[in-house]
Design a protein around this motif. Structure first.
Motif, PDB file in Angstrom:
ATOM      1  N   LYS A  71       3.829  -6.700  -7.005  1.00  0.00           N
ATOM      2  CA  LYS A  71       5.239  -6.791  -6.613  1.00  0.00           C
ATOM      3  C   LYS A  71       5.848  -5.402  -6.637  1.00  0.00           C
ATOM      4  CE  LYS A  71       9.130  -9.036  -5.748  1.00  0.00           C
ATOM      5  NZ  LYS A  71      10.030  -7.886  -5.625  1.00  0.00           N
ATOM      6  N   THR A  72       6.272  -4.931  -5.467  1.00  0.00           N
ATOM      7  CA  THR A  72       6.929  -3.627  -5.389  1.00  0.00           C
ATOM      8  C   THR A  72       8.368  -3.734  -5.906  1.00  0.00           C
ATOM      9  OG1 THR A  72       7.604  -4.100  -3.111  1.00  0.00           O
ATOM     10  CG2 THR A  72       5.544  -2.886  -3.423  1.00  0.00           C
ATOM     11  N   PRO A  73       8.948  -2.634  -6.392  1.00  0.00           N
ATOM     12  CA  PRO A  73      10.336  -2.676  -6.882  1.00  0.00           C
ATOM     13  C   PRO A  73      11.304  -3.045  -5.759  1.00  0.00           C
ATOM     14  CG  PRO A  73       9.229  -0.680  -7.607  1.00  0.00           C
ATOM     15  CD  PRO A  73       8.326  -1.310  -6.611  1.00  0.00           C
ATOM     16  N   GLU A  74      12.322  -3.811  -6.108  1.00  0.00           N
ATOM     17  CA  GLU A  74      13.302  -4.250  -5.116  1.00  0.00           C
ATOM     18  C   GLU A  74      14.044  -3.069  -4.509  1.00  0.00           C
ATOM     19  OE1 GLU A  74      13.798  -7.113  -3.865  1.00  0.00           O
ATOM     20  OE2 GLU A  74      12.464  -8.305  -5.151  1.00  0.00           O
ATOM     21  N   ALA A  75      14.386  -2.079  -5.328  1.00  0.00           N
ATOM     22  CA  ALA A  75      15.134  -0.922  -4.820  1.00  0.00           C
ATOM     23  C   ALA A  75      14.301  -0.162  -3.789  1.00  0.00           C
ATOM     24  CB  ALA A  75      15.521  -0.001  -5.978  1.00  0.00           C
ATOM     25  N   TRP A  76      13.011  -0.002  -4.057  1.00  0.00           N
ATOM     26  CA  TRP A  76      12.129   0.698  -3.105  1.00  0.00           C
ATOM     27  C   TRP A  76      12.006  -0.092  -1.806  1.00  0.00           C
ATOM     28  CZ3 TRP A  76       7.536  -0.502  -0.690  1.00  0.00           C
ATOM     29  CH2 TRP A  76       6.852   0.568  -0.096  1.00  0.00           C
ATOM     30  N   ILE A 135       2.402  -0.129 -12.066  1.00  0.00           N
ATOM     31  CA  ILE A 135       2.292   1.024 -11.182  1.00  0.00           C
ATOM     32  C   ILE A 135       3.714   1.466 -10.872  1.00  0.00           C
ATOM     33  CG2 ILE A 135       1.517   1.887  -8.950  1.00  0.00           C
ATOM     34  CD1 ILE A 135      -0.675  -0.159  -8.971  1.00  0.00           C
ATOM     35  N   GLY A 136       4.145   2.549 -11.499  1.00  0.00           N
ATOM     36  CA  GLY A 136       5.537   2.956 -11.339  1.00  0.00           C
ATOM     37  C   GLY A 136       6.450   1.870 -11.884  1.00  0.00           C
ATOM     38  N   ASP A 137       7.396   1.456 -11.065  1.00  0.00           N
ATOM     39  CA  ASP A 137       8.284   0.351 -11.437  1.00  0.00           C
ATOM     40  C   ASP A 137       7.788  -0.979 -10.900  1.00  0.00           C
ATOM     41  OD1 ASP A 137      10.034   2.046 -12.770  1.00  0.00           O
ATOM     42  OD2 ASP A 137      11.123   2.531 -10.922  1.00  0.00           O
ATOM     43  N   GLY A 138       6.631  -0.979 -10.238  1.00  0.00           N
ATOM     44  CA  GLY A 138       6.057  -2.220  -9.730  1.00  0.00           C
ATOM     45  C   GLY A 138       5.210  -2.907 -10.777  1.00  0.00           C
ATOM     46  N   SER A 139       4.892  -4.168 -10.538  1.00  0.00           N
ATOM     47  CA  SER A 139       4.164  -4.953 -11.535  1.00  0.00           C
ATOM     48  C   SER A 139       3.167  -5.885 -10.855  1.00  0.00           C
ATOM     49  CB  SER A 139       5.150  -5.771 -12.381  1.00  0.00           C
ATOM     50  OG  SER A 139       5.890  -6.655 -11.547  1.00  0.00           O
ATOM     51  N   PHE A 140       2.143  -6.261 -11.646  1.00  0.00           N
ATOM     52  CA  PHE A 140       1.162  -7.240 -11.190  1.00  0.00           C
ATOM     53  C   PHE A 140       1.623  -8.628 -11.613  1.00  0.00           C
ATOM     54  CE2 PHE A 140      -1.273  -3.320 -11.431  1.00  0.00           C
ATOM     55  CZ  PHE A 140      -1.957  -3.343 -10.227  1.00  0.00           C
ATOM     56  N   ARG A 141       1.525  -9.572 -10.693  1.00  0.00           N
ATOM     57  CA  ARG A 141       2.015 -10.915 -10.969  1.00  0.00           C
ATOM     58  C   ARG A 141       1.000 -11.970 -10.536  1.00  0.00           C
ATOM     59  NH1 ARG A 141       8.515 -10.853  -9.419  1.00  0.00           N
ATOM     60  NH2 ARG A 141       9.081  -9.128 -10.814  1.00  0.00           N
ATOM     61  N   ILE A 142       1.141 -13.140 -11.124  1.00  0.00           N
ATOM     62  CA  ILE A 142       0.348 -14.311 -10.747  1.00  0.00           C
ATOM     63  C   ILE A 142       1.319 -15.465 -10.569  1.00  0.00           C
ATOM     64  CG2 ILE A 142      -1.432 -15.952 -11.444  1.00  0.00           C
ATOM     65  CD1 ILE A 142      -2.727 -13.763 -13.068  1.00  0.00           C
ATOM     66  N   SER A 143       1.220 -16.127  -9.438  1.00  0.00           N
ATOM     67  CA  SER A 143       2.082 -17.268  -9.169  1.00  0.00           C
ATOM     68  C   SER A 143       1.238 -18.528  -9.004  1.00  0.00           C
ATOM     69  CB  SER A 143       2.919 -17.036  -7.900  1.00  0.00           C
ATOM     70  OG  SER A 143       2.082 -16.910  -6.764  1.00  0.00           O
ATOM     71  N   ALA A 144       1.851 -19.660  -9.290  1.00  0.00           N
ATOM     72  CA  ALA A 144       1.180 -20.948  -9.134  1.00  0.00           C
ATOM     73  C   ALA A 144       2.229 -22.012  -8.841  1.00  0.00           C
ATOM     74  CB  ALA A 144       0.374 -21.312 -10.379  1.00  0.00           C
ATOM     75  N   THR A 145       1.836 -23.025  -8.119  1.00  0.00           N
ATOM     76  CA  THR A 145       2.720 -24.135  -7.766  1.00  0.00           C
ATOM     77  C   THR A 145       2.117 -25.430  -8.273  1.00  0.00           C
ATOM     78  OG1 THR A 145       3.537 -23.026  -5.784  1.00  0.00           O
ATOM     79  CG2 THR A 145       3.770 -25.412  -5.862  1.00  0.00           C
ATOM     80  N   VAL A 146       2.939 -26.250  -8.885  1.00  0.00           N
ATOM     81  CA  VAL A 146       2.531 -27.593  -9.292  1.00  0.00           C
ATOM     82  C   VAL A 146       3.211 -28.567  -8.340  1.00  0.00           C
ATOM     83  CG1 VAL A 146       2.584 -29.333 -11.104  1.00  0.00           C
ATOM     84  CG2 VAL A 146       2.200 -26.938 -11.688  1.00  0.00           C
ATOM     85  N   GLN A 147       2.407 -29.200  -7.513  1.00  0.00           N
ATOM     86  CA  GLN A 147       2.894 -30.117  -6.479  1.00  0.00           C
ATOM     87  C   GLN A 147       2.677 -31.543  -6.968  1.00  0.00           C
ATOM     88  OE1 GLN A 147       2.610 -29.271  -1.929  1.00  0.00           O
ATOM     89  NE2 GLN A 147       0.774 -30.377  -2.514  1.00  0.00           N
ATOM     90  N   LEU A 150       0.800  -1.218   0.000  1.00  0.00           N
ATOM     91  CA  LEU A 150       0.000   0.000   0.000  1.00  0.00           C
ATOM     92  C   LEU A 150       0.836   1.274   0.000  1.00  0.00           C
ATOM     93  CD1 LEU A 150      -2.744   1.362   0.100  1.00  0.00           C
ATOM     94  CD2 LEU A 150      -2.744   1.062   2.578  1.00  0.00           C
ATOM     95  N   PRO A 151       1.906   1.409   0.823  1.00  0.00           N
ATOM     96  CA  PRO A 151       2.671   2.667   0.804  1.00  0.00           C
ATOM     97  C   PRO A 151       3.229   3.012  -0.568  1.00  0.00           C
ATOM     98  CG  PRO A 151       3.234   1.377   2.740  1.00  0.00           C
ATOM     99  CD  PRO A 151       2.388   0.498   1.883  1.00  0.00           C
ATOM    100  N   TYR A 152       3.711   2.000  -1.300  1.00  0.00           N
ATOM    101  CA  TYR A 152       4.271   2.294  -2.624  1.00  0.00           C
ATOM    102  C   TYR A 152       3.173   2.744  -3.581  1.00  0.00           C
ATOM    103  CZ  TYR A 152       6.553   1.744  -7.129  1.00  0.00           C
ATOM    104  OH  TYR A 152       7.056   1.978  -8.384  1.00  0.00           O
ATOM    105  N   ILE A 153       2.031   2.094  -3.529  1.00  0.00           N
ATOM    106  CA  ILE A 153       0.937   2.463  -4.425  1.00  0.00           C
ATOM    107  C   ILE A 153       0.449   3.872  -4.112  1.00  0.00           C
ATOM    108  CG2 ILE A 153      -1.388   1.838  -5.185  1.00  0.00           C
ATOM    109  CD1 ILE A 153      -0.713  -1.044  -4.515  1.00  0.00           C
ATOM    110  N   ARG A 154       0.408   4.224  -2.828  1.00  0.00           N
ATOM    111  CA  ARG A 154      -0.011   5.568  -2.431  1.00  0.00           C
ATOM    112  C   ARG A 154       0.954   6.636  -2.944  1.00  0.00           C
ATOM    113  NH1 ARG A 154      -0.505   5.072   3.828  1.00  0.00           N
ATOM    114  NH2 ARG A 154       0.017   7.273   3.589  1.00  0.00           N
ATOM    115  N   GLU A 155       2.228   6.278  -3.078  1.00  0.00           N
ATOM    116  CA  GLU A 155       3.208   7.243  -3.553  1.00  0.00           C
ATOM    117  C   GLU A 155       3.103   7.493  -5.054  1.00  0.00           C
ATOM    118  OE1 GLU A 155       7.044   5.910  -2.442  1.00  0.00           O
ATOM    119  OE2 GLU A 155       6.668   5.991  -0.277  1.00  0.00           O
TER     120      GLU A 155
END
Length: 324
Positions: free
Chosen positions: A146-151, A122-134, A8-13
């Motif tokens: 996913k917020t940027p790593e540097a931020w 959103i800025g340098d952040g991105s929307f992601r989808i993850s899945a696991t095959v067990q 939320l803080p990154y999106i608010r910025e």
């Protein structure tokens, strides 16, 4: 229990309030409920995360690392995960596979995949989808931001100023504790401590603490580990409550007995706290009854007004941050 509050803080910025509200309505999940299905003393269990609108956000199937299963190739696992994502209601047409990780188990092979939206950012952040095959089962489908790593690194880094301030705060608190304990020991040796008041206050505080802990009874099983028996878990839980009540009582006894004794020593001409409370409680005069009525009205009004004022202040702070 389900939240994306860390993003939320990154999106608010980077976005305004209207855009943030739209994201919460369409892509972000602020909260939800997590439901567990398990059998005591068995490792296998299902965890289902339900959103505020009633839709299933995530399904986890926990099994033992040594449990047998299929060993699919990466291509087969990707197809299975993509099918599960589409069945969950997500469209992968704008997503690209950015991460593929294989985990070899003793009797099966697990795969973890991450897709990233190539259009919506959103800025340098991105929307992601993850899945696991067990093995041969697709689980743990999750959509997140996913917020940027540097931020994230800059936000979590502590400066020298923060470290020095933390050390000074702890040091000052320690000095105050030592001085207070020295005075307290002098009061005990002089037999000037009102133990009766401290014990009564300790009992009251511990009972109030147990009542506050009772609010968590509906979610007791959220922390249950299925490798232990239910009887052992409940015994451990209520033992911790007992220890919590004892610690609350002991701390309150020390605090109230010290405060009352120190007050009498500092203001020898004033009535002791016990006599003052007794006089106020009886409300013998019209003035005392009027004071109690006004105090109740003000307390009730504060309970109604303070949360609203806090929300207004928080909204004002967000508006200032977004404007700057």
């Amino acid at each position: 229990t389900y939240s994306q509050a860390r993003q939320l803080p990154y999106i608010r910025e980077t976005r305004d309030i209207a855009s943030l509200n739209e994201l919460y309505r369409t892509r972000l999940v602020p909260a939800g409920w997590r439901v567990r299905y398990f059998v005591p003393l068995e490792k296998e269990e299902y965890r289902v995360t339900i959103g505020v609108s009633g839709d299933v956000l995530r399904l986890d199937h926990l099994i033992d690392e040594n449990a047998p299963g299929d060993s699919l190739s990466e291509q087969e696992a990707v197809q299975l995960a993509a099918s599960a994502i589409q069945e969950a209601g997500y469209d992968l047409s704008n997503y690209g596979l950015i991460e593929s990780r294989l985990e070899k188990r003793p009797a099966r092979t697990d795969h973890n995949f991450v897709w990233e939206d190539s259009l919506a950012t959103i800025g340098d952040g991105s929307f992601r989808i993850s899945a696991t095959v067990q093995g041969g089962e697709a689980i743990r489908v999750r959509s997140y931001f996913k917020t940027p790593e540097a931020w994230s690194r800059a936000r979590n880094e502590s400066t020298i100023y923060d470290t020095v301030l933390s050390i000074l705060s702890v040091s000052m608190f320690g000095v105050l504790i030592v001085l207070a304990m020295r005075v307290y020991m002098q009061l005990i040796r002089g037999r000037e401590v009102n133990w009766q008041l401290g014990i009564l206050a300790g009992i009251a505080v511990s009972l109030l603490g147990l009542l506050s802990q009772a609010n968590g009874f509906p979610s007791i099983y959220a922390s249950y580990g299925t490798t232990m028996s239910m009887e052992a878990f409940l015994t451990s839980y209520f033992n911790s409550l007992y220890g919590y009540a004892i610690m609350m009582m002991l701390g309150s006894v020390v605090l109230f007995s010290f405060a009352e004794s120190f007050y009498r020593q500092s203001f020898p001409g004033s009535p002791d706290i016990k006599s003052w409370f007794a006089g106020v409680w009886r409300c013998r005069s019209e003035t005392q009854r009027s004071v109690w009525c006004e105090a109740l009205v003000l307390s009730y009004g504060a309970c109604l007004l303070v949360p609203g004022l806090l929300h207004i202040l928080a909204f004002g702070e967000q508006s200032i941050e977004l404007a700057t």
